[in-house]
Design a protein around this motif. Structure first.
Motif, PDB file in Angstrom:
ATOM      1  N   VAL A 268       0.845  -1.194   0.000  1.00  0.00           N
ATOM      2  CA  VAL A 268       0.000   0.000   0.000  1.00  0.00           C
ATOM      3  C   VAL A 268       0.880   1.244   0.000  1.00  0.00           C
ATOM      4  N   LYS A 269       0.478   2.257  -0.794  1.00  0.00           N
ATOM      5  CA  LYS A 269       1.226   3.518  -0.847  1.00  0.00           C
ATOM      6  C   LYS A 269       0.267   4.663  -1.169  1.00  0.00           C
ATOM      7  N   ILE A 270       0.741   5.889  -0.984  1.00  0.00           N
ATOM      8  CA  ILE A 270      -0.073   7.050  -1.336  1.00  0.00           C
ATOM      9  C   ILE A 270      -0.337   7.038  -2.839  1.00  0.00           C
ATOM     10  N   SER A 271      -1.578   7.252  -3.212  1.00  0.00           N
ATOM     11  CA  SER A 271      -1.949   7.266  -4.623  1.00  0.00           C
ATOM     12  C   SER A 271      -1.245   8.405  -5.354  1.00  0.00           C
ATOM     13  N   PRO A 272      -0.599   8.130  -6.496  1.00  0.00           N
ATOM     14  CA  PRO A 272       0.080   9.196  -7.251  1.00  0.00           C
ATOM     15  C   PRO A 272      -0.846  10.370  -7.575  1.00  0.00           C
ATOM     16  N   LYS A 273      -2.130  10.087  -7.819  1.00  0.00           N
ATOM     17  CA  LYS A 273      -3.083  11.145  -8.150  1.00  0.00           C
ATOM     18  C   LYS A 273      -3.408  12.034  -6.960  1.00  0.00           C
ATOM     19  N   HIS A 274      -3.130  11.535  -5.753  1.00  0.00           N
ATOM     20  CA  HIS A 274      -3.532  12.268  -4.553  1.00  0.00           C
ATOM     21  C   HIS A 274      -2.347  12.860  -3.795  1.00  0.00           C
ATOM     22  N   LYS A 275      -1.152  12.813  -4.382  1.00  0.00           N
ATOM     23  CA  LYS A 275       0.007  13.396  -3.711  1.00  0.00           C
ATOM     24  C   LYS A 275      -0.112  14.905  -3.554  1.00  0.00           C
ATOM     25  N   ILE A 276      -0.832  15.551  -4.465  1.00  0.00           N
ATOM     26  CA  ILE A 276      -0.981  17.005  -4.376  1.00  0.00           C
ATOM     27  C   ILE A 276      -1.822  17.400  -3.166  1.00  0.00           C
ATOM     28  N   TYR A 277      -2.523  16.434  -2.592  1.00  0.00           N
ATOM     29  CA  TYR A 277      -3.325  16.712  -1.392  1.00  0.00           C
ATOM     30  C   TYR A 277      -2.635  16.132  -0.151  1.00  0.00           C
ATOM     31  N   ALA A 278      -1.312  16.077  -0.204  1.00  0.00           N
ATOM     32  CA  ALA A 278      -0.564  15.415   0.860  1.00  0.00           C
ATOM     33  C   ALA A 278      -0.914  15.972   2.229  1.00  0.00           C
TER      34      ALA A 278
END
Length: 391
Positions: A268-278
């Motif tokens: 499991v990892k942070i979704s690439p599409k949602h990194k801007i909402y880190a």
């Protein structure tokens, strides 16, 4: 007669101190000839084991009276290799499993509930009252430059279902970038660790990260059943962020055995599409923003036993600790279970490791365990990092 008995006893004594057998090898896909990462490797008729690194390489150290090594990976057939007399270097080829096409299955429960059941079953089945003998390592990068490395042979004495344990460091080594300034700012940076080595097993035992995802309403779950040519089935649950949510969400898979409902792998990892909402926190004295967060774990069903094999964490975050430091940190830790002992054991609790980082244990070793014990072999790139830190 007396002399004969003395000679026999002497022979037995010398045999008990015989040098262990050391086997180095590489594991490849029998079809593509490419190296295979994260293969679980264990010595049959023992609890000894390790995993292959990203280049497919491994090393095993074990008693000379054992000679069969077993290799297992979710995507390949289990393979047992009987070592020849005197053999110390092996090249192993694993046959990929051919899975049947997935069929549409009518399930009595939503996928989210099926995954929850697998988590519950796995937590209950994981061996308690056990000491895990592990090899643990951690790399730290600050502002994209490697700043420190530490590794060691660690014992986790687990007594509770949560996986909470006491940590004992048997041997360790630590390297730090030599040209790093030793001012107060550097001391503050060096003391900052986002992962806690004491909790490495507990994180893998309590499935807390997966449970947080299950308790959120921000995810969809899909499931696929894969059955190999021997009739063994795997359930692969995909974790997918719901569309339109501006949140730091995760993506990944959890694989569990269809028959036992025991989890075999988590990725499991942070979704690439949602990194801007880190994840971003800005308070009076601290700003913390997380860019990367990934977690991997693997487990093995060994007869009636269910054992943790491997746990990995990676995290990249920006931290502005007002007046102290203003940097981007990257933490990477790996832990592999090399042996285990079941039962209750008495340890001197005053010798527990009490710091968040293994680095604080310093250089304390009685042998070059990175050459003589079951560890995760360093890749060529990783060795260059350590050579740089160790100059």
């Amino acid at each position: 007669m007396k002399t004969f008995l003395i000679l026999c006893l002497l022979f037995l004594s010398m045999s008990s101190f015989a040098a262990p057998r050391v086997v180095n090898g590489i594991i490849k896909d029998a079809t593509t000839m490419l190296p295979i990462e994260s293969v679980s490797i264990r010595v049959q008729n023992s609890n000894l084991g390790t995993i292959s690194n990203s280049e497919g390489e491994f090393r095993l150290v074990f008693s000379d009276d054992l000679n069969t090594i077993q290799f297992s990976h979710l995507n390949y057939h289990v393979y047992a290799y009987a070592l020849k007399t005197g053999e110390t270097e092996v090249e192993i080829f694993l046959e990929p499993k051919s899975f049947q096409l997935s069929e549409v299955v009518i399930r009595s429960k939503p996928v989210k509930e099926l995954l929850s059941d697998a988590v519950k079953s796995s937590k209950e089945k994981l061996e308690k009252s056990i000491v895990l003998n592990t090899y643990y390592r951690e790399f730290v990068r600050i502002n994209e430059t490697y700043s420190s490395f530490s590794d060691g042979l660690l014992d986790y004495n687990i007594k509770r279902k949560s996986g909470a344990s006491d940590l004992y460091v048997n041997q360790s080594r630590a390297f730090k970038l030599t040209d790093t300034p030793s001012d107060e700012r550097e001391k503050n940076r060096g003391a900052f660790y986002l992962y806690d080595v004491r909790d490495a097993v507990e994180q893998a035992y309590n499935f807390k990260h997966v449970n947080r995802i299950l308790n959120s309403k921000s995810y969809d779950f899909e499931i696929e059943t894969k059955t190999d040519d021997k009739g063994n089935s795997l359930e692969i649950v995909s974790i997918l962020p719901k569309e339109g949510l501006e949140l730091p969400l995760y993506i990944g898979t959890v694989v569990f055995d269809a028959k036992t409902k025991l989890i075999l792998e988590i990725d499991v990892k942070i979704s690439p599409k949602h990194k801007i909402y880190a994840f971003d926190v800005d308070i009076a004295f601290l700003r913390f923003k997380m860019y990367e967060d990934s977690r991997k774990a693997s487990y093995r069903i060994d007869g009636e036993k269910y054992i943790l094999v491997y746990n990995q964490n990676k995290l990249n975050a920006y931290v502005n600790f007002k007046g102290k430091f203003d940097d981007t940190f990257e933490f990477m830790s790996d832990m592999v279970v090399s042996d285990y002992k079941e039962g209750e054991f008495d340890f001197d609790r005053s010798k527990r490791h009490k710091e968040r980082s293994l680095f604080s244990a310093g250089n304390h070793f009685t042998e070059e365990y990175w050459k003589t014990k079951n560890i995760i072999l360093l890749t060529e790139e990783e060795q260059k990092v350590i050579d740089t830190l160790n100059k």
